[in-house]
Scaffold this active site. Structure first.
Site, short mmCIF file in Angstrom:
data_model
loop_
_atom_site.label_atom_id
_atom_site.label_comp_id
_atom_site.label_asym_id
_atom_site.label_seq_id
_atom_site.Cartn_x
_atom_site.Cartn_y
_atom_site.Cartn_z
N GLU A 25 0.82 -1.21 0.00
CA GLU A 25 0.00 0.00 0.00
C GLU A 25 0.86 1.26 0.00
O GLU A 25 0.57 2.24 -0.70
CB GLU A 25 -0.93 0.00 1.22
N CYS B 8 -2.57 -3.74 7.13
CA CYS B 8 -2.18 -4.01 8.52
C CYS B 8 -2.59 -2.86 9.44
O CYS B 8 -2.74 -1.71 9.01
CB CYS B 8 -0.69 -4.28 8.62
N MET C 262 18.82 -46.56 -8.12
CA MET C 262 19.13 -47.97 -8.29
C MET C 262 19.40 -48.58 -6.91
O MET C 262 19.58 -47.87 -5.92
CB MET C 262 20.35 -48.15 -9.19
N TRP D 103 21.76 -38.43 -12.64
CA TRP D 103 20.54 -37.69 -12.30
C TRP D 103 19.36 -38.39 -12.94
O TRP D 103 19.44 -38.80 -14.09
CB TRP D 103 20.63 -36.25 -12.78
N ARG E 227 12.73 -24.15 -3.83
CA ARG E 227 13.56 -23.84 -2.67
C ARG E 227 13.49 -22.35 -2.32
O ARG E 227 13.39 -21.97 -1.16
CB ARG E 227 15.02 -24.23 -2.94
N THR F 125 19.53 -39.16 4.01
CA THR F 125 19.88 -38.42 2.80
C THR F 125 21.19 -37.66 2.98
O THR F 125 22.02 -37.58 2.08
CB THR F 125 18.75 -37.45 2.43
N ARG G 138 20.82 -22.06 -5.18
CA ARG G 138 22.06 -21.80 -5.90
C ARG G 138 21.82 -21.08 -7.23
O ARG G 138 22.77 -20.62 -7.86
CB ARG G 138 22.79 -23.12 -6.16
N SER H 163 17.47 -38.41 14.65
CA SER H 163 17.10 -38.82 16.00
C SER H 163 18.31 -39.18 16.86
O SER H 163 18.35 -38.86 18.04
CB SER H 163 16.13 -40.00 15.95
#
Length: 357
Positions: A46, A69, A157, A164, A178, A190, A201, A219
């Site tokens: 605004e 707001c 696999m 990739w 991201r 992972t 990136r 964990s």
């Protein structure tokens, strides 16, 4: 209002944790000013529209995608600023449900003699800020699960080789996912197998210097001190259970926090609520089959983005998700597909979990 919504999109990668907002000022049938909220701490939509309009804002109609707001934060309250500028009418797509506003902006405008209308293109405005709305109403961010697989549902696999599966265009598209996220979540498996960076990136995306929080569910606190993400700018939150000694990790600038245990794993729901407290609106999950399946089993996924590559990887492969509690067709998760498009040679499917028929 459609123009205001398009303007709001310009803050997609830079405004969070604030909502994205657009504003268009119209006087005598002509646009006299427009603006959007670009970055937290900077002028709201605004105010930018009023600056563009100058004296022409007097007597204009303001089309804004979210209730102005009403509180003093890093910037003055926009509702009062609109009234002081002499705007005659405000048409807002929707009310802001956050505790600080929740109708108070409309009350300020009405008390100042400004006519207020709401509801124009409300569903489109709500879709624009799904993560923000979920955080302020449910105290949890929106969870977007990103998956990449061959056409027969393989993510790697049997050896773990996965680079990739998808093409460069799909990987560039993930950079945009991201960039719009306040946090990227993965599991320790992972990290140990791929050593991901979990950062933005791409040089063609203007993020205003923002990087998502990197979140690792770990964990037993097996996070390697040499993990690549620990050397990057920004915050890495390592989520463990119990009270293990995380001093060595914290010396690398990582934040180590303990959470409850659910089914032998870090309580993902508790982690999500912690992220909401940190102002995260959207979480992108980039993880293996175990964490992806756990989130699906616990109904913690709000949206799936599946990149499907046009090849068959065969039977000696790892599958898309691991869901050991699903043992019959009645357990399956129904999806409503909201978008399908080609990204390079791959297909991107966007879907939301729904109730089975």
């Amino acid at each position: 209002m459609a123009r205001a919504l398009r303007l709001a999109e310009r803050g997609r990668y830079t405004a969070h944790p604030n909502p994205v907002v657009g504003c268009v000022l119209v006087r005598d049938g002509a646009v006299v000013g427009e603006g959007w909220h670009a970055k937290t701490g900077e002028a709201h939509a605004e105010v930018n529209a009023l600056r563009a309009a100058g004296d022409a804002a007097q007597g204009s109609v303001a089309y804004v995608t979210l209730e102005p707001c009403s509180h003093q934060g890093r910037t003055p309250p926009c509702a009062a600023t609109l009234a002081q500028a002499g705007v005659g009418k405000v048409i807002a797509a929707m009310q802001d449900p956050s505790r600080e506003v929740a109708g108070q902006g409309f009350k300020i405008l009405t008390a100042a003699g400004v006519e207020v209308q709401t509801g124009l293109m409300q569903s489109a405005a709500a879709a624009l800020n799904r993560g923000f709305l979920k955080r302020v109403t449910e105290q949890r961010p929106l969870v977007r699960l990103k998956l990449a697989a061959s056409i027969d549902g393989a993510i790697a696999m049997a050896s773990g080789d996965s680079q990739w599966i998808t093409g460069p265009e799909a990987r560039a598209d993930v950079q945009r996912l991201r960039a719009r996220s306040g946090a990227i979540m993965t599991g320790i498996g992972t990290v140990l197998s791929d050593d991901p960076s979990l950062n933005v990136r791409a040089t063609d995306i203007e993020t205003g210097g923002l990087q998502p929080i990197r979140v690792v569910l770990d964990s037993r606190l097996r996070m390697p001190l040499a993990a690549g993400m620990l050397a990057l700018r920004g915050t890495t939150l390592v989520c463990c259970t119990g009270d293990p000694d995380g001093k060595a990790l914290q010396d690398t600038s990582a934040v180590v926090k303990s959470f409850p245990v659910v089914d032998g794993r870090v309580d993902a729901d508790a982690v999500l609520r912690e992220l909401a407290l940190r102002g995260v609106n959207e979480v992108l999950v980039e993880a293996g089959a175990a964490l992806a399946g756990d989130l699906l089993e616990k109904n913690l996924v709000d949206e799936l983005v599946i990149y499907q590559a046009p090849h068959i990887m065969g039977s000696q492969t790892m599958r898309l998700v691991n869901t050991p509690s699903w043992t019959s067709l009645t357990d399956r998760q129904a999806l409503t597909i909201t978008d399908v498009r080609r990204i390079g040679r791959d297909t991107r499917i966007t879907a939301i979990p729904t109730q089975s028929d």
